[in-house]
Structures are given as structure tokens and as C-alpha cells.
Write a protein that holds these residues in place. Structure first.
Motif, mmCIF file in Angstrom:
data_model
loop_
_atom_site.group_PDB
_atom_site.id
_atom_site.type_symbol
_atom_site.label_atom_id
_atom_site.label_comp_id
_atom_site.label_asym_id
_atom_site.label_seq_id
_atom_site.Cartn_x
_atom_site.Cartn_y
_atom_site.Cartn_z
ATOM 1 N N LEU A 87 -21.187 18.911 5.010
ATOM 2 C CA LEU A 87 -21.804 18.277 3.747
ATOM 3 C C LEU A 87 -22.881 18.910 3.340
ATOM 4 N N LYS A 88 -22.941 18.920 1.867
ATOM 5 C CA LYS A 88 -24.234 19.633 1.088
ATOM 6 C C LYS A 88 -24.990 18.439 0.422
ATOM 7 N N PRO A 89 -26.180 18.641 0.064
ATOM 8 C CA PRO A 89 -27.024 17.626 -0.529
ATOM 9 C C PRO A 89 -26.248 17.426 -2.029
ATOM 10 N N GLU A 90 -25.377 18.250 -2.468
ATOM 11 C CA GLU A 90 -24.720 17.968 -3.868
ATOM 12 C C GLU A 90 -23.502 17.120 -3.831
ATOM 13 N N ASP A 91 -23.183 16.612 -2.323
ATOM 14 C CA ASP A 91 -22.221 15.923 -2.178
ATOM 15 C C ASP A 91 -22.487 14.227 -2.175
ATOM 16 N N THR A 92 -24.011 14.369 -2.400
ATOM 17 C CA THR A 92 -24.569 12.854 -2.497
ATOM 18 C C THR A 92 -24.102 12.097 -3.665
ATOM 19 N N ALA A 93 -23.717 10.873 -3.569
ATOM 20 C CA ALA A 93 -23.060 10.260 -4.549
ATOM 21 C C ALA A 93 -22.458 8.966 -3.954
ATOM 22 N N VAL A 94 -22.214 7.769 -4.686
ATOM 23 C CA VAL A 94 -21.411 6.795 -4.507
ATOM 24 C C VAL A 94 -19.707 7.113 -4.572
ATOM 25 N N TYR A 95 -19.232 6.950 -3.164
ATOM 26 C CA TYR A 95 -17.691 7.115 -3.383
ATOM 27 C C TYR A 95 -16.912 5.977 -3.362
ATOM 28 N N TYR A 96 -15.819 6.080 -4.162
ATOM 29 C CA TYR A 96 -15.132 4.961 -4.572
ATOM 30 C C TYR A 96 -13.612 5.505 -4.103
ATOM 31 N N CYS A 97 -12.880 4.445 -3.619
ATOM 32 C CA CYS A 97 -11.162 4.758 -3.395
ATOM 33 C C CYS A 97 -10.880 4.098 -4.485
ATOM 34 N N ALA A 98 -9.761 4.653 -4.827
ATOM 35 C CA ALA A 98 -8.625 4.123 -6.005
ATOM 36 C C ALA A 98 -7.520 3.849 -5.918
ATOM 37 N N ALA A 99 -6.514 3.120 -6.437
ATOM 38 C CA ALA A 99 -4.922 3.006 -6.346
ATOM 39 C C ALA A 99 -4.608 3.224 -7.567
ATOM 40 N N ASP A 100 -3.430 3.747 -7.427
ATOM 41 C CA ASP A 100 -2.526 3.658 -8.661
ATOM 42 C C ASP A 100 -1.064 2.711 -8.228
ATOM 43 N N THR A 101 -1.076 1.425 -8.690
ATOM 44 C CA THR A 101 0.055 0.746 -8.231
ATOM 45 C C THR A 101 1.328 0.700 -9.227
ATOM 46 N N LEU A 102 1.200 1.241 -10.237
ATOM 47 C CA LEU A 102 2.147 1.430 -11.388
ATOM 48 C C LEU A 102 2.969 2.588 -11.178
ATOM 49 N N GLY A 103 2.466 3.784 -10.299
ATOM 50 C CA GLY A 103 3.323 5.008 -10.078
ATOM 51 C C GLY A 103 3.227 5.981 -11.311
ATOM 52 N N PHE A 128 0.787 -1.128 -0.037
ATOM 53 C CA PHE A 128 -0.109 -0.041 -0.136
ATOM 54 C C PHE A 128 0.966 1.238 0.105
ATOM 55 N N ILE A 129 2.015 1.288 0.585
ATOM 56 C CA ILE A 129 2.890 2.280 1.047
ATOM 57 C C ILE A 129 3.305 2.760 -0.502
ATOM 58 N N THR A 130 3.342 2.041 -1.525
ATOM 59 C CA THR A 130 3.885 2.318 -3.058
ATOM 60 C C THR A 130 2.728 2.837 -3.714
ATOM 61 N N TYR A 131 1.668 2.968 -3.187
ATOM 62 C CA TYR A 131 0.441 3.257 -4.087
ATOM 63 C C TYR A 131 -0.004 4.904 -4.042
ATOM 64 N N GLY A 132 -0.045 5.525 -5.133
ATOM 65 C CA GLY A 132 -0.931 6.762 -4.988
ATOM 66 C C GLY A 132 -2.325 6.262 -4.829
ATOM 67 N N MET A 133 -3.108 7.036 -4.175
ATOM 68 C CA MET A 133 -4.461 6.641 -3.740
ATOM 69 C C MET A 133 -5.350 8.058 -3.915
ATOM 70 N N ALA A 134 -6.596 7.777 -4.367
ATOM 71 C CA ALA A 134 -7.402 8.814 -4.378
ATOM 72 C C ALA A 134 -8.940 8.447 -4.130
ATOM 73 N N TRP A 135 -9.935 9.381 -4.149
ATOM 74 C CA TRP A 135 -11.149 9.290 -3.948
ATOM 75 C C TRP A 135 -11.879 9.864 -5.113
ATOM 76 N N PHE A 136 -12.970 9.062 -5.542
ATOM 77 C CA PHE A 136 -13.660 9.734 -6.682
ATOM 78 C C PHE A 136 -15.257 9.597 -6.268
ATOM 79 N N ARG A 137 -16.049 10.161 -6.925
ATOM 80 C CA ARG A 137 -17.354 10.019 -6.562
ATOM 81 C C ARG A 137 -18.310 10.139 -7.828
ATOM 82 N N GLN A 138 -19.541 9.325 -7.800
ATOM 83 C CA GLN A 138 -20.540 9.307 -8.852
ATOM 84 C C GLN A 138 -21.778 9.551 -8.421
ATOM 85 N N ALA A 139 -22.489 10.616 -8.777
ATOM 86 C CA ALA A 139 -23.930 10.938 -8.605
ATOM 87 C C ALA A 139 -24.600 10.269 -9.560
ATOM 88 N N PRO A 140 -26.105 10.017 -9.196
ATOM 89 C CA PRO A 140 -26.978 9.444 -10.240
ATOM 90 C C PRO A 140 -26.917 10.364 -11.486
#
Length: 125
Positions: free
Chosen positions: A86-102, A29-41
Motif C-alpha cells: 500500500l502507498k499513501p496515494e491509496d488513501t481513500a474511502v473504498y466502496y463496493c458496487a454491484a450490477d444486478t442488471l447484467g 449475488f452469483i448473478t451480479y457483476g461486482m467492483a471496487w471503487f474509491r474516492q479520495a478527499p
């Protein structure tokens, strides 16, 4: 293979707070860049926040800057997203993402090669 498991989503009133967590299955894990993304309907998935491997650099979408804080604990293979005001416009499915390739570019979804299953965040007005 890297498994990412998000948790912490739920229903909250506008102005409230939630803390999301993402646990990675590998100690590399320490070698991964990480992020959060979200997707609203009905909308495309969008960048929320990213953090470098060491945690020393963080990046935020303008829409969440000053309200959300991304962090990571490399000893526990975890990443978090503290969401305040938090605001109503923050409503979404939140995903974590990893970059293992650098090779990830912080806000570019296509450059992350592993994704969690998502956790629903609903903000009521």
C-alpha cells in the motif's frame, strides 16, 4: 433491494497490507457483476477493480495492478479486495458496487446500481 456492507478498512503504514470485504444481502449475488471503487478527499470516485459473476474474469486500474487482488466467494455472498504494498496515494474511502442488471462495464461507475456505504483506508508514509 440489495444491501452491500464493506469492512476491513483501517490505518496502515506504507508497504503494508489490508483486506477489504463486501457482503451482499441476497443469494442472487452469483448473478451480479461486482467492483471496487474509491474516492479520495477532493477527488472524484475512481475505479479500482472488477470481477465477473463467475469470478473468472478480473479487471484492474493501472494504479493498483500487481498490488491488489479482487476475488469473490459466491457461496458466501462475499467479495474481497486484498491490498498489498500500500502507498499513501491509496488513501481513500473504498466502496463496493454491484450490477444486478447484467449491464455493467467494468470500470464505469454509472453502470453499477447498488453501492455500499464505504470503508476508510488510510495509508501513512
Amino acid at each position: 433491494q440489495v444491501q452491500l456492507v464493506e469492512s476491513g478498512g483501517g490505518l496502515v503504514q506504507a508497504g503494508g497490507s489490508l483486506r477489504l470485504s463486501c457482503v451482499a444481502s441476497k443469494r442472487t449475488f452469483i448473478t451480479y457483476g461486482m467492483a471496487w471503487f474509491r474516492q479520495a478527499p477532493g477527488k472524484e470516485r475512481e475505479f479500482v477493480a472488477a470481477i465477473s459473476r463467475s469470478g473468472g474474469s478480473t479487471y484492474y486500474a493501472d494504479s493498483v495492478k500487481g498490488r491488489f487482488t479482487i476475488a469473490r466467494d459466491n457461496a458466501k455472498n462475499t467479495m474481497s479486495l486484498q491490498m498489498n504494498s500500500l502507498k499513501p496515494e491509496d488513501t481513500a474511502v473504498y466502496y463496493c458496487a454491484a450490477d444486478t442488471l447484467g449491464s455493467a462495464i467494468a470500470g464505469d461507475m454509472k453502470t453499477y446500481n447498488y453501492w455500499g456505504q464505504g470503508t476508510q483506508v488510510t495509508v501513512s508514509s
